[in-house]
Write a protein that holds these residues in place. Sequence first.
Motif, PDB file in Angstrom:
ATOM      1  N   THR A 249       0.861  -1.176   0.000  1.00 26.20           N
ATOM      2  CA  THR A 249       0.000   0.000   0.000  1.00 26.20           C
ATOM      3  C   THR A 249       0.897   1.226   0.000  1.00 26.20           C
ATOM      4  N   GLU A 250       0.292   2.384  -0.172  1.00 27.25           N
ATOM      5  CA  GLU A 250       1.072   3.618  -0.155  1.00 27.25           C
ATOM      6  C   GLU A 250       1.758   3.808   1.189  1.00 27.25           C
ATOM      7  N   GLU A 251       1.060   3.489   2.277  1.00 28.48           N
ATOM      8  CA  GLU A 251       1.638   3.640   3.615  1.00 28.48           C
ATOM      9  C   GLU A 251       2.665   2.559   3.908  1.00 28.48           C
ATOM     10  N   PHE A 252       2.406   1.346   3.433  1.00 33.04           N
ATOM     11  CA  PHE A 252       3.293   0.214   3.705  1.00 33.04           C
ATOM     12  C   PHE A 252       3.666  -0.469   2.385  1.00 33.04           C
ATOM     13  N   PRO A 253       4.572   0.110   1.602  1.00 34.00           N
ATOM     14  CA  PRO A 253       4.949  -0.495   0.325  1.00 34.00           C
ATOM     15  C   PRO A 253       5.600  -1.865   0.482  1.00 34.00           C
ATOM     16  N   GLU A 254       6.163  -2.124   1.663  1.00 33.24           N
ATOM     17  CA  GLU A 254       6.789  -3.423   1.906  1.00 33.24           C
ATOM     18  C   GLU A 254       5.765  -4.496   2.268  1.00 33.24           C
ATOM     19  N   GLY A 255       4.501  -4.081   2.466  1.00 32.80           N
ATOM     20  CA  GLY A 255       3.445  -5.034   2.798  1.00 32.80           C
ATOM     21  C   GLY A 255       2.597  -4.565   3.957  1.00 32.80           C
ATOM     22  N   ASP A 256       1.314  -4.381   3.700  1.00 31.05           N
ATOM     23  CA  ASP A 256       0.387  -3.951   4.739  1.00 31.05           C
ATOM     24  C   ASP A 256      -0.045  -5.150   5.577  1.00 31.05           C
ATOM     25  N   LEU A 257      -0.631  -4.861   6.723  1.00 31.18           N
ATOM     26  CA  LEU A 257      -1.182  -5.901   7.579  1.00 31.18           C
ATOM     27  C   LEU A 257      -2.427  -6.491   6.925  1.00 31.18           C
ATOM     28  N   PHE A 258      -2.587  -7.812   7.009  1.00 24.05           N
ATOM     29  CA  PHE A 258      -3.820  -8.457   6.564  1.00 24.05           C
ATOM     30  C   PHE A 258      -4.172  -9.556   7.554  1.00 24.05           C
ATOM     31  N   LEU A 259      -5.323 -10.202   7.327  1.00 20.33           N
ATOM     32  CA  LEU A 259      -5.846 -11.162   8.290  1.00 20.33           C
ATOM     33  C   LEU A 259      -6.220 -12.465   7.591  1.00 20.33           C
ATOM     34  N   PHE A 260      -5.553 -13.560   8.000  1.00 22.53           N
ATOM     35  CA  PHE A 260      -5.946 -14.892   7.551  1.00 22.53           C
ATOM     36  C   PHE A 260      -7.208 -15.319   8.286  1.00 22.53           C
ATOM     37  N   ALA A 261      -8.020 -16.116   7.620  1.00 23.99           N
ATOM     38  CA  ALA A 261      -9.075 -16.850   8.316  1.00 23.99           C
ATOM     39  C   ALA A 261      -8.436 -18.045   9.004  1.00 23.99           C
ATOM     40  N   GLY A 262      -8.770 -18.242  10.266  1.00 26.81           N
ATOM     41  CA  GLY A 262      -8.180 -19.338  11.017  1.00 26.81           C
ATOM     42  C   GLY A 262      -9.171 -19.990  11.964  1.00 26.81           C
ATOM     43  N   LEU A 263      -8.746 -21.088  12.541  1.00 24.06           N
ATOM     44  CA  LEU A 263      -9.458 -21.773  13.609  1.00 24.06           C
ATOM     45  C   LEU A 263      -8.520 -21.867  14.793  1.00 24.06           C
ATOM     46  N   TYR A 264      -9.086 -21.945  15.988  1.00 21.41           N
ATOM     47  CA  TYR A 264      -8.239 -22.084  17.165  1.00 21.41           C
ATOM     48  C   TYR A 264      -8.870 -23.060  18.145  1.00 21.41           C
ATOM     49  N   ASN A 265      -8.086 -23.484  19.112  1.00 19.83           N
ATOM     50  CA  ASN A 265      -8.596 -24.257  20.238  1.00 19.83           C
ATOM     51  C   ASN A 265      -7.833 -23.838  21.477  1.00 19.83           C
ATOM     52  N   GLU A 266      -8.466 -24.019  22.620  1.00 18.44           N
ATOM     53  CA  GLU A 266      -7.872 -23.601  23.886  1.00 18.44           C
ATOM     54  C   GLU A 266      -7.801 -24.798  24.815  1.00 18.44           C
ATOM     55  N   LEU A 267      -6.574 -25.151  25.208  1.00 26.67           N
ATOM     56  CA  LEU A 267      -6.334 -26.255  26.124  1.00 26.67           C
ATOM     57  C   LEU A 267      -5.734 -25.686  27.385  1.00 26.67           C
ATOM     58  N   ASP A 268      -6.483 -25.740  28.489  1.00 24.53           N
ATOM     59  CA  ASP A 268      -6.093 -25.037  29.709  1.00 24.53           C
ATOM     60  C   ASP A 268      -5.903 -23.561  29.350  1.00 24.53           C
ATOM     61  N   GLU A 269      -4.690 -23.031  29.457  1.00 21.53           N
ATOM     62  CA  GLU A 269      -4.472 -21.628  29.111  1.00 21.53           C
ATOM     63  C   GLU A 269      -3.677 -21.474  27.812  1.00 21.53           C
ATOM     64  N   GLU A 270      -3.448 -22.567  27.098  1.00 17.29           N
ATOM     65  CA  GLU A 270      -2.679 -22.508  25.855  1.00 17.29           C
ATOM     66  C   GLU A 270      -3.614 -22.458  24.657  1.00 17.29           C
ATOM     67  N   LEU A 271      -3.355 -21.525  23.751  1.00 18.78           N
ATOM     68  CA  LEU A 271      -4.087 -21.430  22.498  1.00 18.78           C
ATOM     69  C   LEU A 271      -3.273 -22.069  21.385  1.00 18.78           C
ATOM     70  N   THR A 272      -3.943 -22.809  20.515  1.00 15.85           N
ATOM     71  CA  THR A 272      -3.312 -23.338  19.306  1.00 15.85           C
ATOM     72  C   THR A 272      -4.180 -22.940  18.115  1.00 15.85           C
ATOM     73  N   THR A 273      -3.578 -22.850  16.939  1.00 16.24           N
ATOM     74  CA  THR A 273      -4.318 -22.318  15.803  1.00 16.24           C
ATOM     75  C   THR A 273      -3.879 -22.943  14.487  1.00 16.24           C
ATOM     76  N   THR A 274      -4.706 -22.762  13.458  1.00 15.35           N
ATOM     77  CA  THR A 274      -4.407 -23.228  12.109  1.00 15.35           C
ATOM     78  C   THR A 274      -4.899 -22.206  11.098  1.00 15.35           C
ATOM     79  N   ILE A 275      -4.222 -22.119   9.940  1.00 14.71           N
ATOM     80  CA  ILE A 275      -4.594 -21.206   8.864  1.00 14.71           C
ATOM     81  C   ILE A 275      -5.411 -21.966   7.827  1.00 14.71           C
ATOM     82  N   LEU A 276      -6.546 -21.400   7.442  1.00 16.40           N
ATOM     83  CA  LEU A 276      -7.376 -22.017   6.417  1.00 16.40           C
ATOM     84  C   LEU A 276      -6.802 -21.770   5.027  1.00 16.40           C
TER      85      LEU A 276
END
Length: 242
Positions: free
Chosen positions: A131-158
């Motif tokens: 983008t004009e502000e971030f020519p090296e690459g702007d922030l974006f968001l993957f769709a993901g899933l997560y799970n929580e085991l006790d206090e630990e989070l784990t995740t996967t990218i769709l």
Amino acid sequence: MCYSTALRKEREKVEQRLLNQSGVKIETPNEYNPYFHLNGFTHGNLYIIKMDEHDKIYPASWGLIPDWASHNSVEFRKKSNTLNARSESIFEKASFKNSANEKRCLILADGFYEPHHENGIALPYFCFQPTEEFPEGDLFLFAGLYNELDEELTTTILTVEANDFFSEVHNKKKRMPLVLDDSVLEDWFDDGMNQSQINELMAFGFSTKKFKAHQVSRDLYKKGVNTNRPYIVEKVTKQTLF
């Protein structure tokens, strides 16, 4: 598939960029570490926004661990690769179906790496949204899933079937991570959506912003080389694709 990502922006830039997403803040700022290259097989932390907490960013170990594998997560990861989840089968796979209904997330990144094959050789390409502000690459968001085991989070990218651009980049398996368009972010968190609606969003919700890709150093594929350094995102001699 997407087994390597980048998130180079400092905490302040991330929070500033996401202010329009309900004032999102990083929940554990002292643990936030930007990176130029994260190899998924190290199971390092991605940074996610959970379905039930829209205003907080949490670290989550890359590689989702379902409830039924919580008794031996190390052994599960030896046998199962859950770094990515194919969008077409998340409601069928035991590892993902519960999270698909109840624990969807957004995963922060500003780049990722895909293999481009030429003459039987895999060449790493860095993919980003300039983008004009971030020519090296702007922030974006993957769709993901997560799970929580006790206090630990784990995740996967769709992942989804590659579009025309990524079919040229990832020209062997022709897959791409699902980068969500800004217009569907709220829908992704809607707990009232049924499976058919979620499937439709995954099929048609890819970002409308343009990506670029260029070849980077093959150090990315070498063992024992520290690739979490600025040079790894830099274009090598071959010209930018397209």
